[in-house]
Scaffold this motif. Structure first.
Motif, PDB file in Angstrom:
ATOM      1  N   LEU A 222       6.723  -0.465  -0.554  1.00 14.51           N
ATOM      2  CA  LEU A 222       5.691   0.541  -0.803  1.00 14.51           C
ATOM      3  C   LEU A 222       6.243   1.676  -1.661  1.00 14.51           C
ATOM      4  N   ARG A 223       7.467   2.122  -1.373  1.00 13.77           N
ATOM      5  CA  ARG A 223       8.064   3.199  -2.156  1.00 13.77           C
ATOM      6  C   ARG A 223       8.256   2.773  -3.607  1.00 13.77           C
ATOM      7  N   GLU A 224       8.721   1.554  -3.814  1.00 14.79           N
ATOM      8  CA  GLU A 224       8.914   1.060  -5.180  1.00 14.79           C
ATOM      9  C   GLU A 224       7.594   0.995  -5.927  1.00 14.79           C
ATOM     10  N   ALA A 225       6.544   0.533  -5.234  1.00 14.00           N
ATOM     11  CA  ALA A 225       5.222   0.461  -5.864  1.00 14.00           C
ATOM     12  C   ALA A 225       4.692   1.850  -6.184  1.00 14.00           C
ATOM     13  N   ALA A 226       4.915   2.808  -5.284  1.00 14.17           N
ATOM     14  CA  ALA A 226       4.459   4.183  -5.507  1.00 14.17           C
ATOM     15  C   ALA A 226       5.203   4.814  -6.680  1.00 14.17           C
ATOM     16  N   GLN A 227       6.507   4.553  -6.787  1.00 14.62           N
ATOM     17  CA  GLN A 227       7.291   5.090  -7.900  1.00 14.62           C
ATOM     18  C   GLN A 227       6.853   4.478  -9.229  1.00 14.62           C
ATOM     19  N   THR A 228       6.554   3.186  -9.212  1.00 14.51           N
ATOM     20  CA  THR A 228       6.082   2.516 -10.427  1.00 14.51           C
ATOM     21  C   THR A 228       4.755   3.091 -10.881  1.00 14.51           C
TER      22      THR A 228
ATOM     23  N   PHE B 179      -2.288  -1.332  -6.817  1.00 13.44           N
ATOM     24  CA  PHE B 179      -1.572  -0.695  -5.712  1.00 13.44           C
ATOM     25  C   PHE B 179      -2.384  -0.779  -4.417  1.00 13.44           C
ATOM     26  N   LEU B 180      -3.663  -0.421  -4.513  1.00 14.60           N
ATOM     27  CA  LEU B 180      -4.504  -0.443  -3.324  1.00 14.60           C
ATOM     28  C   LEU B 180      -4.696  -1.857  -2.795  1.00 14.60           C
ATOM     29  N   SER B 181      -4.897  -2.820  -3.677  1.00 17.77           N
ATOM     30  CA  SER B 181      -5.145  -4.199  -3.242  1.00 17.77           C
ATOM     31  C   SER B 181      -3.916  -4.825  -2.595  1.00 17.77           C
ATOM     32  N   GLN B 182      -2.727  -4.407  -3.011  1.00 21.26           N
ATOM     33  CA  GLN B 182      -1.507  -4.994  -2.476  1.00 21.26           C
ATOM     34  C   GLN B 182      -0.939  -4.233  -1.283  1.00 21.26           C
ATOM     35  N   HIS B 183      -1.154  -2.930  -1.240  1.00 19.20           N
ATOM     36  CA  HIS B 183      -0.490  -2.129  -0.217  1.00 19.20           C
ATOM     37  C   HIS B 183      -1.425  -1.307   0.668  1.00 19.20           C
ATOM     38  N   ALA B 184      -2.681  -1.222   0.311  1.00 17.79           N
ATOM     39  CA  ALA B 184      -3.585  -0.374   1.105  1.00 17.79           C
ATOM     40  C   ALA B 184      -5.022  -0.870   0.975  1.00 17.79           C
TER      41      ALA B 184
ATOM     42  N   LEU C 264      -0.154   8.591   0.471  1.00 21.70           N
ATOM     43  CA  LEU C 264      -0.234   7.356   1.251  1.00 21.70           C
ATOM     44  C   LEU C 264       1.159   6.877   1.652  1.00 21.70           C
ATOM     45  N   TYR C 265       2.108   6.967   0.719  1.00 18.10           N
ATOM     46  CA  TYR C 265       3.488   6.589   1.036  1.00 18.10           C
ATOM     47  C   TYR C 265       4.049   7.490   2.138  1.00 18.10           C
ATOM     48  N   GLN C 266       3.849   8.796   2.029  1.00 23.94           N
ATOM     49  CA  GLN C 266       4.348   9.727   3.027  1.00 23.94           C
ATOM     50  C   GLN C 266       3.712   9.459   4.392  1.00 23.94           C
ATOM     51  N   ARG C 267       2.452   9.106   4.377  1.00 23.78           N
ATOM     52  CA  ARG C 267       1.763   8.787   5.631  1.00 23.78           C
ATOM     53  C   ARG C 267       2.402   7.578   6.288  1.00 23.78           C
ATOM     54  N   GLU C 268       2.632   6.519   5.515  1.00 24.35           N
ATOM     55  CA  GLU C 268       3.166   5.282   6.075  1.00 24.35           C
ATOM     56  C   GLU C 268       4.597   5.455   6.567  1.00 24.35           C
ATOM     57  N   VAL C 269       5.410   6.190   5.824  1.00 22.19           N
ATOM     58  CA  VAL C 269       6.821   6.329   6.180  1.00 22.19           C
ATOM     59  C   VAL C 269       7.003   7.192   7.422  1.00 22.19           C
ATOM     60  N   ASN C 270       5.993   7.983   7.770  1.00 16.60           N
ATOM     61  CA  ASN C 270       6.117   8.896   8.908  1.00 16.60           C
ATOM     62  C   ASN C 270       5.286   8.477  10.117  1.00 16.60           C
TER      63      ASN C 270
ATOM     64  N   TYR D  64       1.585 -14.431  14.635  1.00 16.98           N
ATOM     65  CA  TYR D  64       0.443 -14.530  13.719  1.00 16.98           C
ATOM     66  C   TYR D  64      -0.096 -13.140  13.364  1.00 16.98           C
ATOM     67  N   ALA D  65      -0.283 -12.291  14.379  1.00 18.18           N
ATOM     68  CA  ALA D  65      -0.829 -10.955  14.146  1.00 18.18           C
ATOM     69  C   ALA D  65       0.126 -10.106  13.320  1.00 18.18           C
ATOM     70  N   GLY D  66       1.431 -10.266  13.556  1.00 23.50           N
ATOM     71  CA  GLY D  66       2.413  -9.512  12.785  1.00 23.50           C
ATOM     72  C   GLY D  66       2.422  -9.905  11.325  1.00 23.50           C
ATOM     73  N   ILE D  67       2.295 -11.198  11.061  1.00 24.42           N
ATOM     74  CA  ILE D  67       2.282 -11.678   9.676  1.00 24.42           C
ATOM     75  C   ILE D  67       0.998 -11.259   8.974  1.00 24.42           C
ATOM     76  N   GLN D  68      -0.128 -11.303   9.704  1.00 19.16           N
ATOM     77  CA  GLN D  68      -1.401 -10.896   9.118  1.00 19.16           C
ATOM     78  C   GLN D  68      -1.370  -9.437   8.692  1.00 19.16           C
ATOM     79  N   ASN D  69      -0.777  -8.593   9.541  1.00 19.89           N
ATOM     80  CA  ASN D  69      -0.586  -7.170   9.222  1.00 19.89           C
ATOM     81  C   ASN D  69      -1.886  -6.516   8.773  1.00 19.89           C
ATOM     82  N   ALA D  70      -2.929  -6.653   9.599  1.00 26.34           N
ATOM     83  CA  ALA D  70      -4.230  -6.072   9.266  1.00 26.34           C
ATOM     84  C   ALA D  70      -4.135  -4.558   9.163  1.00 26.34           C
ATOM     85  N   GLN D  71      -4.844  -3.990   8.187  1.00 28.60           N
ATOM     86  CA  GLN D  71      -4.764  -2.547   7.934  1.00 28.60           C
ATOM     87  C   GLN D  71      -5.215  -1.731   9.140  1.00 28.60           C
ATOM     88  N   SER D  72      -6.201  -2.237   9.874  1.00 26.07           N
ATOM     89  CA  SER D  72      -6.745  -1.501  11.013  1.00 26.07           C
ATOM     90  C   SER D  72      -5.955  -1.740  12.300  1.00 26.07           C
TER      91      SER D  72
END
Length: 261
Positions: free
Chosen positions: A109-115, A128-133, A167-173, A223-231
């Protein structure tokens, strides 16, 4: 009549006490919840303290119910000292596995945000949104559409960069709390030591043997961990970490004694 063992009783008291202090006296989460390795708020002691904090009463109740049901028998089999070691070994192990996977995800996520910050464009924001958020895409669709119509507008460019960095700061904290890793370790141990014990569960209309219940639950968590649903705000890999470290220590103990204990 069901009787509590000393360590289980003390763990129940400590978890309830910390929950009440956290809710009614002082907010313990900022300093004692488990933070990402990449967060400036991370401290090593959080691998222990996070186990005694819970997000809400339901979270606390579900974990303490598991400890209450499965913990006493294991404590009687192993004795208090080994049970305490097992509880903290699996809880800390759960935190380590969760933190390792979290570090990988946050690094991406940090690399994507920096890019994106270096090359802010409407297409870049959509990627960015489609891949990470994915969960934020629909909520910010109007802004994305306006940005697409005005790709060189400095206000839209600045707002998009600020949004990505926020968004990056939110996720990292985001903090991780709960005794779930240790409880899943206890559940794993119960399934391995007493595999043919039949469990009667509220959401199952028929009894199920412990070995099958543990297997199905573990597969669901994977399965749930791999799915990693946003909600989904459940730390599934912490649950798996507790089960994994339980399996490791049980195998080690088993190799040291034919009787296991």
């Amino acid at each position: 009549m069901f009787s509590l063992t000393p360590v289980v009783r003390n763990l129940l008291i400590l978890n309830v006490a910390f929950f009440l202090v956290d809710i009614y006296v002082i907010n313990l989460t900022p300093g004692f919840a488990l933070r990402s390795f990449m967060s400036p708020a991370f401290m090593p002691y959080q691998f222990v303290t996070y186990m005694f904090l819970h997000g809400n009463f339901g979270h606390l109740l579900s974990n303490m119910f598991g400890l209450f049901i499965f913990g006493p028998l294991l404590e009687r089999v192993w004795g208090p000292k080994r049970f305490v070691f097992f509880y903290f070994f699996t809880g800390i192990g759960a935190g380590l596995l969760f933190s390792g996977i979290n570090y990988f995800e946050i690094s991406q996520l940090r690399e994507a945000a920096q890019t994106y910050t270096a090359y802010p464009t409407p297409d870049g924001l959509i990627d960015f949104l489609s891949q990470h958020a994915k969960g934020f895409y629909q909520a910010n669709l109007d802004f994305v559409n306006q940005f697409e119509e005005n790709p060189t507008n400095p206000t839209y460019i600045k707002d998009s960069v600020d949004f990505v960095n926020a968004l990056y700061q939110r996720e990292v904290n985001i903090p991780m709390v709960g005794a779930s890793g240790a409880i899943f370790g206890i559940l794993m141990a119960f399934g391995l030591l007493f595999p043919n014990t039949e469990l009667f569960l509220l959401f199952f209309p028929f009894p199920i043997k412990a070995k099958y219940f543990v297997t199905f639950y573990g597969l669901y968590e994977l399965y749930a961990g791999i799915q990693n649903a946003q909600s989904d705000n459940v730390a599934h890999f912490a649950h798996l970490g507790g089960m994994l470290f339980a399996f490791i220590i049980l195998q080690y103990w088993n190799s040291q004694s034919k009787k296991f204990y």
